[in-house]
Design an enzyme around this catalytic site. Sequence first.
Site, PDB file in Angstrom:
ATOM      1  N   ARG A 216       1.333  -5.178  -4.866  1.00  0.00           N
ATOM      2  CA  ARG A 216       1.514  -6.317  -3.957  1.00  0.00           C
ATOM      3  C   ARG A 216       1.918  -7.465  -4.872  1.00  0.00           C
ATOM      4  NH1 ARG A 216      -0.491  -4.232   0.676  1.00  0.00           N
ATOM      5  NH2 ARG A 216      -2.260  -2.832   0.491  1.00  0.00           N
TER       6      ARG A 216
ATOM      7  N   GLY B 109       0.842  -1.203   0.000  1.00  0.00           N
ATOM      8  CA  GLY B 109       0.000   0.000   0.000  1.00  0.00           C
ATOM      9  C   GLY B 109       0.870   1.244   0.000  1.00  0.00           C
TER      10      GLY B 109
ATOM     11  N   ASP C 105      -0.403   2.342   8.169  1.00  0.00           N
ATOM     12  CA  ASP C 105      -0.907   1.567   9.316  1.00  0.00           C
ATOM     13  C   ASP C 105      -0.108   1.759  10.614  1.00  0.00           C
ATOM     14  OD1 ASP C 105      -2.684   0.644   7.435  1.00  0.00           O
ATOM     15  OD2 ASP C 105      -1.694  -1.293   7.170  1.00  0.00           O
TER      16      ASP C 105
ATOM     17  N   THR D  40       4.127   2.909   5.532  1.00  0.00           N
ATOM     18  CA  THR D  40       2.766   2.377   5.553  1.00  0.00           C
ATOM     19  C   THR D  40       1.906   3.281   6.432  1.00  0.00           C
ATOM     20  OG1 THR D  40       1.334   0.630   6.424  1.00  0.00           O
ATOM     21  CG2 THR D  40       3.529   0.694   7.345  1.00  0.00           C
TER      22      THR D  40
ATOM     23  N   ARG E 221      -5.811  -2.012   8.401  1.00  0.00           N
ATOM     24  CA  ARG E 221      -5.730  -3.468   8.199  1.00  0.00           C
ATOM     25  C   ARG E 221      -6.114  -4.232   9.461  1.00  0.00           C
ATOM     26  NH1 ARG E 221      -3.482  -6.397   3.945  1.00  0.00           N
ATOM     27  NH2 ARG E 221      -2.514  -4.533   3.158  1.00  0.00           N
TER      28      ARG E 221
ATOM     29  N   ASP F 184       2.159  -0.007  11.906  1.00  0.00           N
ATOM     30  CA  ASP F 184       2.152  -1.251  12.694  1.00  0.00           C
ATOM     31  C   ASP F 184       3.493  -1.983  12.736  1.00  0.00           C
ATOM     32  OD1 ASP F 184       2.059  -1.864  10.015  1.00  0.00           O
ATOM     33  OD2 ASP F 184       0.474  -3.357  10.160  1.00  0.00           O
TER      34      ASP F 184
ATOM     35  N   ASP G   1       5.045  -4.520   6.411  1.00  0.00           N
ATOM     36  CA  ASP G   1       5.544  -5.839   6.821  1.00  0.00           C
ATOM     37  C   ASP G   1       5.584  -6.869   5.687  1.00  0.00           C
ATOM     38  OD1 ASP G   1       2.798  -5.956   6.790  1.00  0.00           O
ATOM     39  OD2 ASP G   1       2.622  -7.178   8.599  1.00  0.00           O
TER      40      ASP G   1
END
Length: 344
Positions: free
Chosen positions: A81, A16, A137, A135, A181, A139, A112
């Site tokens: 991706r 992403g 996210d 990202t 996500r 995360d 990741d």
Amino acid sequence: MSNIQSKRIGILTSGGDAPGMNAAIRAVVLAAHHYHIDVMGFYYGYNGLICAESINQAKLIELSDVNSIIHRGGTFLKSARCHKMLTEDGLQQAAKTLKKENIDALIVIGGDGSFNGLLALKDHWQGQLIGIPGTIDNDLDGTDFTIGFATAVNTAIEAIDKIRDTADAFERIFLVEVMGRHSGHITFNVGIACGAEQVLSFENFSVAEQQSKLEILAAEIKYAQQNRHSSYIIVIAENLWSGGAIELAKKLKKSAGIECTACVLGHIQRGGSPVPKDRLLATKMGVAAVQAIMAGENHIMIAEQHSATCYIALEQAVKHRKVVSQQLIDAQTNILALTAQNQY
Ligand code: F6P
């Protein structure tokens, strides 16, 4: 360390896209130029390595290519991706391209999944492998922030502030779904900063307790409606409720007679001009990646902890998903308690 004149860096963006990826590419190219190192861009994520021969998916990045891109969202190297990157065939093809193009170090800007690709490449190619966390996210374990997170939070906040105006006018209930996500970093940061009455995320809402949580939620909404006469905003993480905010709105209507308007913010959060915080983070990380290559570092992610740049083993970055700060979760719980008691 090998002769710096002979070093050649490859770079790609994967997964992403995140606002600030362009700023990071720019920083890598400018820093590499300082050391007289060429930077080769591979387009369309790992596809640029795997299909390099079929279409024009690799090209040396000139200084002029990174002119006026620091403020642009998306990634001019494109992204994708690429599941083939986790296959033996894909890895062999990627390694072949890197050897053919005389690449000494590969920088991947992504999350990741992208770093798992980097780690898989370790057994097929001997060059330096460096990750830059990009990202929305946020995360990745080991870095306080990832490139793109601050912009995504800002974008979502601006959108929800607007929703609040119309929600107030009608005293309506809104369910706003944000990205992330399987992590609640965006959900909690956005929810708290918007003064959302409820924040529903993986960290405070389990599927197993769904029924009881739903009953409590319905009771709190009804209490607030009767006592506060104002809007009610619920910020919900994507992938938390099967079918998302739209299905949860239907469920609340069916089970408790509550009318909610669902609004899925979606990919709007991935786009837009990066906020200053992301431009700065991306620039620091891009320069640090080149410095790490010069220092002979390998298999690392560039990270930032307490405002200082550092290196984290790639394995660690992907081993665990970074958890949402307990302080944020507690803050929301305390605020919610006040709302429920009608104390403000
Ligand atoms: O990882 C970034 C992200 O935007 C997540 O928040 C989201 O779940 C996912 O990507 C969406 O991916 P895609 O754009 O491929 O649907």
